[in-house]
Design an enzyme around this catalytic site. Sequence first.
Site, PDB file in Angstrom:
ATOM      1  N   GLU A  16       0.960  -1.070   0.095  1.00 31.75           N
ATOM      2  CA  GLU A  16       0.160   0.235  -0.014  1.00 31.75           C
ATOM      3  C   GLU A  16       1.032   1.395   0.196  1.00 31.75           C
ATOM      4  OE1 GLU A  16      -3.524   0.349   2.490  1.00 31.75           O
ATOM      5  OE2 GLU A  16      -3.302   2.589   3.072  1.00 31.75           O
ATOM      6  N   TYR A  49      -6.592   7.073  -0.661  1.00 30.17           N
ATOM      7  CA  TYR A  49      -7.569   8.002  -0.994  1.00 30.17           C
ATOM      8  C   TYR A  49      -7.866   9.193  -0.011  1.00 30.17           C
ATOM      9  CZ  TYR A  49     -11.792  10.550  -3.623  1.00 30.17           C
ATOM     10  OH  TYR A  49     -12.121  10.993  -3.912  1.00 30.17           O
ATOM     11  N   ALA A  51      -9.496  11.422   2.917  1.00 27.22           N
ATOM     12  CA  ALA A  51     -11.274  11.527   2.921  1.00 27.22           C
ATOM     13  C   ALA A  51     -12.177  12.314   2.970  1.00 27.22           C
ATOM     14  CB  ALA A  51     -10.879  10.896   4.648  1.00 27.22           C
ATOM     15  N   GLY A 107     -14.360   6.491   4.756  1.00 26.41           N
ATOM     16  CA  GLY A 107     -13.763   7.145   4.941  1.00 26.41           C
ATOM     17  C   GLY A 107     -13.532   7.613   6.717  1.00 26.41           C
ATOM     18  N   HIS A 147     -15.049  -2.455  14.027  1.00 28.02           N
ATOM     19  CA  HIS A 147     -14.105  -1.295  14.012  1.00 28.02           C
ATOM     20  C   HIS A 147     -14.627  -0.768  15.188  1.00 28.02           C
ATOM     21  CE1 HIS A 147     -15.438   3.046  12.281  1.00 28.02           C
ATOM     22  NE2 HIS A 147     -14.633   2.610  11.112  1.00 28.02           N
TER      23      HIS A 147
HETATM   24  P1  FAD Z   1     -17.837   1.347   6.419  1.00 27.04           P
HETATM   25  O1  FAD Z   1     -18.347   0.147   6.197  1.00 27.04           O
HETATM   26  O2  FAD Z   1     -19.362   2.682   5.827  1.00 27.04           O
HETATM   27  O3  FAD Z   1     -17.850   0.871   8.310  1.00 27.04           O
HETATM   28  C1  FAD Z   1     -18.385   1.869   9.048  1.00 27.04           C
HETATM   29  C2  FAD Z   1     -18.881   1.563  10.114  1.00 27.04           C
HETATM   30  O4  FAD Z   1     -20.171   1.405  10.322  1.00 27.04           O
HETATM   31  C3  FAD Z   1     -18.507   0.051  10.844  1.00 27.04           C
HETATM   32  O5  FAD Z   1     -18.323   0.613  12.111  1.00 27.04           O
HETATM   33  C4  FAD Z   1     -19.376  -0.202  10.950  1.00 27.04           C
HETATM   34  O6  FAD Z   1     -19.650  -1.466  11.063  1.00 27.04           O
HETATM   35  C5  FAD Z   1     -20.593   0.638  10.458  1.00 27.04           C
HETATM   36  N1  FAD Z   1     -21.799   0.531   9.373  1.00 27.04           N
HETATM   37  C6  FAD Z   1     -20.956  -0.526   8.162  1.00 27.04           C
HETATM   38  N2  FAD Z   1     -22.120  -0.197   7.131  1.00 27.04           N
HETATM   39  C7  FAD Z   1     -23.024  -0.046   7.400  1.00 27.04           C
HETATM   40  C8  FAD Z   1     -24.536   0.208   7.462  1.00 27.04           C
HETATM   41  N3  FAD Z   1     -24.415  -0.865   5.586  1.00 27.04           N
HETATM   42  N4  FAD Z   1     -25.453   0.532   7.891  1.00 27.04           N
HETATM   43  C9  FAD Z   1     -25.001   0.394   9.558  1.00 27.04           C
HETATM   44  N5  FAD Z   1     -23.466   0.990  10.126  1.00 27.04           N
HETATM   45  C10 FAD Z   1     -22.820   0.383   8.579  1.00 27.04           C
HETATM   46  N6  FAD Z   1      -9.624   5.844   4.977  1.00 27.04           N
HETATM   47  C11 FAD Z   1      -9.441   7.000   4.266  1.00 27.04           C
HETATM   48  O7  FAD Z   1      -9.534   7.686   3.934  1.00 27.04           O
HETATM   49  N7  FAD Z   1      -8.712   5.896   2.713  1.00 27.04           N
HETATM   50  C12 FAD Z   1      -8.243   5.068   2.666  1.00 27.04           C
HETATM   51  O8  FAD Z   1      -7.406   5.405   1.550  1.00 27.04           O
HETATM   52  C13 FAD Z   1      -8.473   4.699   3.610  1.00 27.04           C
HETATM   53  N8  FAD Z   1      -7.789   3.138   3.131  1.00 27.04           N
HETATM   54  C14 FAD Z   1      -7.810   1.584   4.262  1.00 27.04           C
HETATM   55  C15 FAD Z   1      -7.904   0.435   4.442  1.00 27.04           C
HETATM   56  C16 FAD Z   1      -8.077  -0.379   5.185  1.00 27.04           C
HETATM   57  C17 FAD Z   1      -7.707  -1.883   4.320  1.00 27.04           C
HETATM   58  C18 FAD Z   1      -8.714  -0.275   5.921  1.00 27.04           C
HETATM   59  C19 FAD Z   1      -8.938  -1.135   6.682  1.00 27.04           C
HETATM   60  C20 FAD Z   1      -9.319   0.816   6.089  1.00 27.04           C
HETATM   61  C21 FAD Z   1      -8.744   2.375   5.141  1.00 27.04           C
HETATM   62  N9  FAD Z   1      -9.502   3.413   5.521  1.00 27.04           N
HETATM   63  C22 FAD Z   1      -8.956   4.470   4.725  1.00 27.04           C
HETATM   64  C23 FAD Z   1      -9.863   3.753   6.722  1.00 27.04           C
HETATM   65  C24 FAD Z   1     -11.387   4.193   7.135  1.00 27.04           C
HETATM   66  O9  FAD Z   1     -11.708   4.548   5.815  1.00 27.04           O
HETATM   67  C25 FAD Z   1     -12.230   4.038   8.257  1.00 27.04           C
HETATM   68  O10 FAD Z   1     -11.801   2.486   8.771  1.00 27.04           O
HETATM   69  C26 FAD Z   1     -13.514   3.950   7.983  1.00 27.04           C
HETATM   70  O11 FAD Z   1     -13.691   4.400   9.256  1.00 27.04           O
HETATM   71  C27 FAD Z   1     -14.471   3.078   7.989  1.00 27.04           C
HETATM   72  O12 FAD Z   1     -14.544   3.490   6.351  1.00 27.04           O
HETATM   73  P2  FAD Z   1     -15.598   1.615   5.840  1.00 27.04           P
HETATM   74  O13 FAD Z   1     -15.418   1.827   4.395  1.00 27.04           O
HETATM   75  O14 FAD Z   1     -14.831  -0.002   6.838  1.00 27.04           O
HETATM   76  O15 FAD Z   1     -17.017   1.904   6.691  1.00 27.04           O
END
Ligand code: FAD
Length: 292
Positions: A16, A49, A51, A107, A147
């Site tokens: 990464e 990317y 946030a 994000g 998370h």
């Molecule tokens: P979500 O899947 O939306 O989850 C966030 C929270 O909401 C969790 O508690 C989940 O349980 C809950 N949730 C999920 N879906 C739903 C739903 N449909 N309804 C209700 N609750 C829900 N951040 C950046 O800004 N840029 C990056 O490039 C980046 N790369 C990353 C790469 C990896 C491998 C990882 C593990 C994280 C990365 N992050 C990055 C951090 C990430 O954006 C954060 O961890 C963020 O807080 C959650 O992103 P997510 O896509 O998992 O969110």
Amino acid sequence: MKIEEILNKKRTLSFEVFPPKKYDEEIDKLFDTIRELKTFNPDFISVTYGAGGTNRKSNAEIAAYIKSLGVEPLAHLTGGPSTYEDIDSIAADLKEKNIENILALRGDKPLDYNDDYCKVFKHATDLMTYLGKYDFSLAGACYPEGHIESESLYDDLQYMKKKEECGAKFFITQIFYDNEYYYRLVNEARKIGIKSPIIPGIMPLLSPKSIKRIKEMCGSTIPLGFRNMLEVYKDNPKVFREIGINYAVYQIMDLIAKGAPGIHLYVMNNAITAKEIISRLENVFSELFKAN
Ligand code: FAD
């Protein structure tokens, strides 16, 4: 090529990288790093990317550079405050650059977050659903310790399942230092029917500063024995680094022995770190990462 197809054939090694803050001044250095990373034969390289969409242009340009070297890029993309039009325009740009793989994320929330921030794409699942009209291979993030906003790992797992239902073909985990969290995540995910490969994300701890950073960034647990060892050598940077590298090597050997489908290395734009790890695992990578 779609990364899901590579995963069908072999274990993957991936790195990464992140776009530099001072893009114009530092991009050549990152391109040098990417060329060095290529010499370790990665199956893909992912690009983070911002946030709030801050590095949108550089994310796509770096992904295109990776592609031009013959390595598959995985472009991270956060929904965050984006509109449908923003995502359509990013998708069109990625398509034009022949980028086939997206890690779709919500994000991190900014410090001044309020309910208006993510109006359209409240969760990664909303972004995945919207991206469904394009033919990208989608990946999702997952969290071995749950998370930070989730009540429990088991609540979080329900949303991981939803990510799969919304199109995620593989997952990459948050950083962890105790492999047992990864094994628990995989076991529990399989129990509720999640079938996609779950690639463990490994980031070596290389300095006392990185312990603080991990705490602020994701709060991953550092096992007491490892932590104590690092504490003893906190004033000896060379030894500290060596312990961090060796611990990451140990984690990787254990993960591969127990069947992990790949290794994703958070190398923090540092090819030397990748080299140190890979050179200690030459046979593991040459013998155990071959195509079926
Ligand atoms: P979500 O899947 O939306 O989850 C966030 C929270 O909401 C969790 O508690 C989940 O349980 C809950 N949730 C999920 N879906 C739903 C739903 N449909 N309804 C209700 N609750 C829900 N951040 C950046 O800004 N840029 C990056 O490039 C980046 N790369 C990353 C790469 C990896 C491998 C990882 C593990 C994280 C990365 N992050 C990055 C951090 C990430 O954006 C954060 O961890 C963020 O807080 C959650 O992103 P997510 O896509 O998992 O969110």
